[in-house]
Design a protein around this motif. Sequence first.
Motif, PDB file in Angstrom:
ATOM      1  N   ASN A   1       0.587  -1.028   0.667  1.00 35.91           N
ATOM      2  CA  ASN A   1      -0.108   0.499  -0.045  1.00 35.91           C
ATOM      3  C   ASN A   1       0.737   1.538  -0.154  1.00 35.91           C
ATOM      4  O   ASN A   1       1.009   1.739  -0.717  1.00 35.91           O
ATOM      5  CB  ASN A   1      -1.145   0.241   1.371  1.00 35.91           C
ATOM      6  CG  ASN A   1      -2.019  -1.291   0.684  1.00 35.91           C
ATOM      7  OD1 ASN A   1      -2.395  -1.087   0.000  1.00 35.91           O
ATOM      8  ND2 ASN A   1      -2.672  -1.228   2.230  1.00 35.91           N
ATOM      9  N   ALA A   2       2.136   1.394   0.902  1.00 39.42           N
ATOM     10  CA  ALA A   2       2.542   2.345   0.634  1.00 39.42           C
ATOM     11  C   ALA A   2       3.479   2.622  -0.312  1.00 39.42           C
ATOM     12  O   ALA A   2       3.404   3.942  -0.858  1.00 39.42           O
ATOM     13  CB  ALA A   2       4.252   1.737   1.564  1.00 39.42           C
ATOM     14  N   ALA A   3       3.589   1.986  -1.715  1.00 36.65           N
ATOM     15  CA  ALA A   3       3.903   1.655  -3.086  1.00 36.65           C
ATOM     16  C   ALA A   3       2.553   2.673  -3.378  1.00 36.65           C
ATOM     17  O   ALA A   3       3.424   3.577  -4.098  1.00 36.65           O
ATOM     18  CB  ALA A   3       4.656   0.702  -3.644  1.00 36.65           C
TER      19      ALA A   3
ATOM     20  N   SER B   1       0.154   4.141  -2.520  1.00 34.67           N
ATOM     21  CA  SER B   1      -0.252   5.252  -1.943  1.00 34.67           C
ATOM     22  C   SER B   1       0.443   6.316  -2.684  1.00 34.67           C
ATOM     23  O   SER B   1      -0.322   7.867  -2.784  1.00 34.67           O
ATOM     24  CB  SER B   1      -0.109   5.238  -0.586  1.00 34.67           C
ATOM     25  OG  SER B   1      -0.558   6.575  -0.063  1.00 34.67           O
ATOM     26  N   LEU B   2       1.691   6.063  -2.592  1.00 37.70           N
ATOM     27  CA  LEU B   2       2.838   7.040  -3.178  1.00 37.70           C
ATOM     28  C   LEU B   2       2.810   7.553  -4.690  1.00 37.70           C
ATOM     29  O   LEU B   2       3.015   9.113  -4.759  1.00 37.70           O
ATOM     30  CB  LEU B   2       4.325   6.325  -2.357  1.00 37.70           C
ATOM     31  CG  LEU B   2       5.433   7.552  -3.434  1.00 37.70           C
ATOM     32  CD1 LEU B   2       5.854   8.624  -2.704  1.00 37.70           C
ATOM     33  CD2 LEU B   2       7.180   6.907  -3.021  1.00 37.70           C
TER      34      LEU B   2
ATOM     35  N   SER C   1      -5.246   6.266  -0.734  1.00 34.73           N
ATOM     36  CA  SER C   1      -4.979   6.167   0.154  1.00 34.73           C
ATOM     37  C   SER C   1      -5.460   5.021   0.544  1.00 34.73           C
ATOM     38  O   SER C   1      -5.271   3.787   1.543  1.00 34.73           O
ATOM     39  CB  SER C   1      -4.925   5.931   1.668  1.00 34.73           C
ATOM     40  OG  SER C   1      -5.620   7.281   2.367  1.00 34.73           O
ATOM     41  N   HIS C   2      -6.897   4.835   0.482  1.00 31.24           N
ATOM     42  CA  HIS C   2      -8.310   4.475   0.895  1.00 31.24           C
ATOM     43  C   HIS C   2      -7.912   3.925   2.282  1.00 31.24           C
ATOM     44  O   HIS C   2      -8.747   3.252   2.628  1.00 31.24           O
ATOM     45  CB  HIS C   2      -8.511   2.587   0.247  1.00 31.24           C
ATOM     46  CG  HIS C   2      -8.198   3.119  -1.477  1.00 31.24           C
ATOM     47  ND1 HIS C   2      -9.159   3.066  -2.639  1.00 31.24           N
ATOM     48  CD2 HIS C   2      -7.575   2.939  -2.422  1.00 31.24           C
ATOM     49  CE1 HIS C   2      -9.732   3.253  -3.400  1.00 31.24           C
ATOM     50  NE2 HIS C   2      -7.963   3.488  -3.817  1.00 31.24           N
ATOM     51  N   THR C   3      -8.026   4.982   2.563  1.00 33.67           N
ATOM     52  CA  THR C   3      -7.744   5.404   4.097  1.00 33.67           C
ATOM     53  C   THR C   3      -8.816   6.553   5.111  1.00 33.67           C
ATOM     54  O   THR C   3      -8.403   7.271   4.264  1.00 33.67           O
ATOM     55  CB  THR C   3      -6.679   5.740   4.708  1.00 33.67           C
ATOM     56  OG1 THR C   3      -5.811   3.766   4.388  1.00 33.67           O
ATOM     57  CG2 THR C   3      -6.488   5.243   6.328  1.00 33.67           C
TER      58      THR C   3
ATOM     59  N   THR D   1     -10.154   1.137   4.464  1.00 37.57           N
ATOM     60  CA  THR D   1      -9.247   1.295   5.511  1.00 37.57           C
ATOM     61  C   THR D   1      -9.583   2.542   6.911  1.00 37.57           C
ATOM     62  O   THR D   1      -9.591   3.502   6.261  1.00 37.57           O
ATOM     63  CB  THR D   1      -7.764   0.503   5.862  1.00 37.57           C
ATOM     64  OG1 THR D   1      -7.911  -0.340   4.738  1.00 37.57           O
ATOM     65  CG2 THR D   1      -7.655   0.190   7.188  1.00 37.57           C
ATOM     66  N   VAL D   2      -9.834   1.764   7.835  1.00 36.74           N
ATOM     67  CA  VAL D   2     -10.070   3.160   9.131  1.00 36.74           C
ATOM     68  C   VAL D   2      -8.502   3.358  10.024  1.00 36.74           C
ATOM     69  O   VAL D   2      -8.424   2.597  10.988  1.00 36.74           O
ATOM     70  CB  VAL D   2     -11.614   3.092   9.847  1.00 36.74           C
ATOM     71  CG1 VAL D   2     -11.750   4.366  10.793  1.00 36.74           C
ATOM     72  CG2 VAL D   2     -12.344   2.713   9.124  1.00 36.74           C
TER      73      VAL D   2
ATOM     74  N   GLY E   1      -0.283  12.943   7.293  1.00 40.06           N
ATOM     75  CA  GLY E   1       1.005  11.992   7.154  1.00 40.06           C
ATOM     76  C   GLY E   1       0.665  11.120   6.546  1.00 40.06           C
ATOM     77  O   GLY E   1       1.639  10.209   5.872  1.00 40.06           O
ATOM     78  N   TYR E   2      -0.370  10.548   6.577  1.00 45.90           N
ATOM     79  CA  TYR E   2      -0.710   9.253   6.718  1.00 45.90           C
ATOM     80  C   TYR E   2      -1.483   8.951   4.712  1.00 45.90           C
ATOM     81  O   TYR E   2      -1.972   8.294   4.074  1.00 45.90           O
ATOM     82  CB  TYR E   2      -1.477   7.908   6.866  1.00 45.90           C
ATOM     83  CG  TYR E   2      -0.187   7.407   8.079  1.00 45.90           C
ATOM     84  CD1 TYR E   2      -0.859   6.453   7.977  1.00 45.90           C
ATOM     85  CD2 TYR E   2      -0.753   8.237   9.427  1.00 45.90           C
ATOM     86  CE1 TYR E   2      -0.214   5.439   8.897  1.00 45.90           C
ATOM     87  CE2 TYR E   2       0.539   7.330  10.366  1.00 45.90           C
ATOM     88  CZ  TYR E   2       0.515   6.111  10.071  1.00 45.90           C
ATOM     89  OH  TYR E   2       1.681   5.506  10.574  1.00 45.90           O
ATOM     90  N   ASN E   3      -2.179  10.503   4.278  1.00 49.25           N
ATOM     91  CA  ASN E   3      -2.552  10.269   3.212  1.00 49.25           C
ATOM     92  C   ASN E   3      -4.169  10.098   3.500  1.00 49.25           C
ATOM     93  O   ASN E   3      -4.703   9.966   2.471  1.00 49.25           O
ATOM     94  CB  ASN E   3      -1.602   9.771   2.085  1.00 49.25           C
ATOM     95  CG  ASN E   3      -0.741  10.574   1.565  1.00 49.25           C
ATOM     96  OD1 ASN E   3      -0.417  11.926   1.474  1.00 49.25           O
ATOM     97  ND2 ASN E   3       0.433   9.759   1.714  1.00 49.25           N
TER      98      ASN E   3
END
Lengths: 337, 337
Positions: free
Chosen positions: B59-61, B63-64, B69-71, B101-102, B123-125
């Motif tokens: 997910n990090a990649a 999202s970057l 981020s689907h968060t 994701t929450v 920071g978590y986008n």
Amino acid sequence: MKKITIRDVAKEAGVSVTLVSFVLNAKVGEDGKLDCPVNVNTAARVLAVAQKLGYKRNNAAASLRSGRSHTLAVIITDIASPFFAEMCRNIENIAYKAGYTVIFASSDESAPKFSQLVDAMIGYNVEGLIVAPCPGSEPILERMQFYNIPTVLIDRDVPGDSFGRVLVDNVHSGRQAAEYLIKNGSRKIEMLSYSLDIQSLVDRVAGYEEAMKDAGLEENIRVHRLSSSSVNVEAEVYEVMKEAKERGVEAFIFPSKRMAILAFSAMQALDMRFNKDVDCVCFDESDVYNLSVPPIPHIVQPLGEIALRAFNLFQKMLKEDVPPEEKNILLKTEFIK
Amino acid sequence: MKKITIRDVAKEAGVSVTLVSFVLNAKVGEDGKLDCPVNVNTAARVLAVAQKLGYKRNNAAASLRSGRSHTLAVIITDIASPFFAEMCRNIENIAYKAGYTVIFASSDESAPKFSQLVDAMIGYNVEGLIVAPCPGSEPILERMQFYNIPTVLIDRDVPGDSFGRVLVDNVHSGRQAAEYLIKNGSRKIEMLSYSLDIQSLVDRVAGYEEAMKDAGLEENIRVHRLSSSSVNVEAEVYEVMKEAKERGVEAFIFPSKRMAILAFSAMQALDMRFNKDVDCVCFDESDVYNLSVPPIPHIVQPLGEIALRAFNLFQKMLKEDVPPEEKNILLKTEFIK
DNA sequence: TTGAAAGCGATACCAC
DNA sequence: GTGGTATCGCTTTCAA
């Protein structure tokens, strides 16, 4: 609006991105100084610029590059249960102080959902997992092992020697409940339970039985097992309590909040009064326990300590190989009068 | 052990990484087919290989690169409060189904902690924020606006027209409580409250007063304001109830769970019985309400609906500009008999 | 102390 | 339909 990156900060401060990264990741030593190989003045300037520009680290990028996420996953069975909610709060607080972000999720006792959650957590590069397993979760937890993600079990056990564990001694808690009642003068002490084999209840019953035997009250041992599936548990509990009243039972142990509330409802209908007609010890936490005067004694899991131990164990497992004896923590329950 | 990447899958399946990415991100259409410009056989092969290798998206990649981020972040004041815990559970369920994701966090009513959390979330986008603001959070929430992150307020309001809101009509709920008691034959209906200006309580009191006036019971309006800071609220409540008993008050409205429990304790000591000596309506949810027979009527926030509306509003705000009238949702409370 | 440059693993663009 | 490759923002050698 536009995201400020490390490059923006570097340009504005007139240094390289490397330096900015160094400064921004430096820990502050005990002397209040930054622990990094950067000129203090440069460091201060970088910090000031970052502040001024409103720089926020992009965690996705950092995590991608470094492989670390500073994120801990917590999967419990039901975040709406007061026990788990309080647990989450404790874990979150502790983790937060240690610089971790926590992602919570509930499995709802469903193995498929649990599986999806675990995959999601792996995708988030979480560094560890604290989990209250649900039925059928064993094979899924193996995946964490495959990825070498430290996993700590709480509340319930499943087999597997790679996991850490922070559990409570339920046998002891059952004993504690019985001994309290015995010391308070009761002899005819009985217990409610389910016919199902829920390990924590089985253990509490065992503790009760041990204590009764130790006190020479073996003949008075009596466990009423409710068919938990029954739609009419109320009636079942009512019958138990009614019959208990007739038999002159002096005290009861209610090994879960649900059972306690069922029993109190029945007692109210039967005009049995706590502390007068019958003594009791309950488990878990409920407003109901504190309503009566004096409050009803109850036994709770040491939430704060479970949370702390679980987090510390996770951190230890992350850093090094932890020997089995340190990976299996058994805590005592707390008796609240 | 070794992380499987998209390249590993591509190599094994004998296709390019592009194709793998296409396949893995394709939505399944209604016909059960993948909605992407890839040969069905190739797609199937890729899927099979990914499965075989145990591929998990990083997910990090993702999202970057994608900026998504689907968060979703949820910050409430206290995750250990049953209300918020249940709320979180609802939001998590809904968000989960929508592929989000929450991340939950508690501000503990502290503005500095809230500020740190918001920074962490940025920071978590995270793509959005659902928040129960704490005192002093206004300027911090502005940051979300700066980053253009849709923000939906629940439970409490703060000024600002960029936010979405899903709140409940507390005036109406106070009215509801009073009207129920009036319809049930009570005339001397009084209310407990705090001396502090907590908006929800102020509104509930206003609703009560309106209903009393409408029923021509203006003279009976009486609100007892507890000094919430007092260490001895118990005694204060006891005095109120004692005096109420002497004056023959017929019914009470307890606008929070805490007050209800304090009052019930006092009533027990005074030998006042619910439904016999005095009628009442409470707020929130507690085991205590369901213990007595009949259960004590109480008014709750429509948790499921708040959660659903808040999530939907967030999604809408993410996609488009939402007009103010749709951004401010006011729900009615639920009366539970 | 400082900086240039090589990736981390995905997505997005463009060409075929 | 398919594939090559630049790129997201950061950390991390390695060299100066």
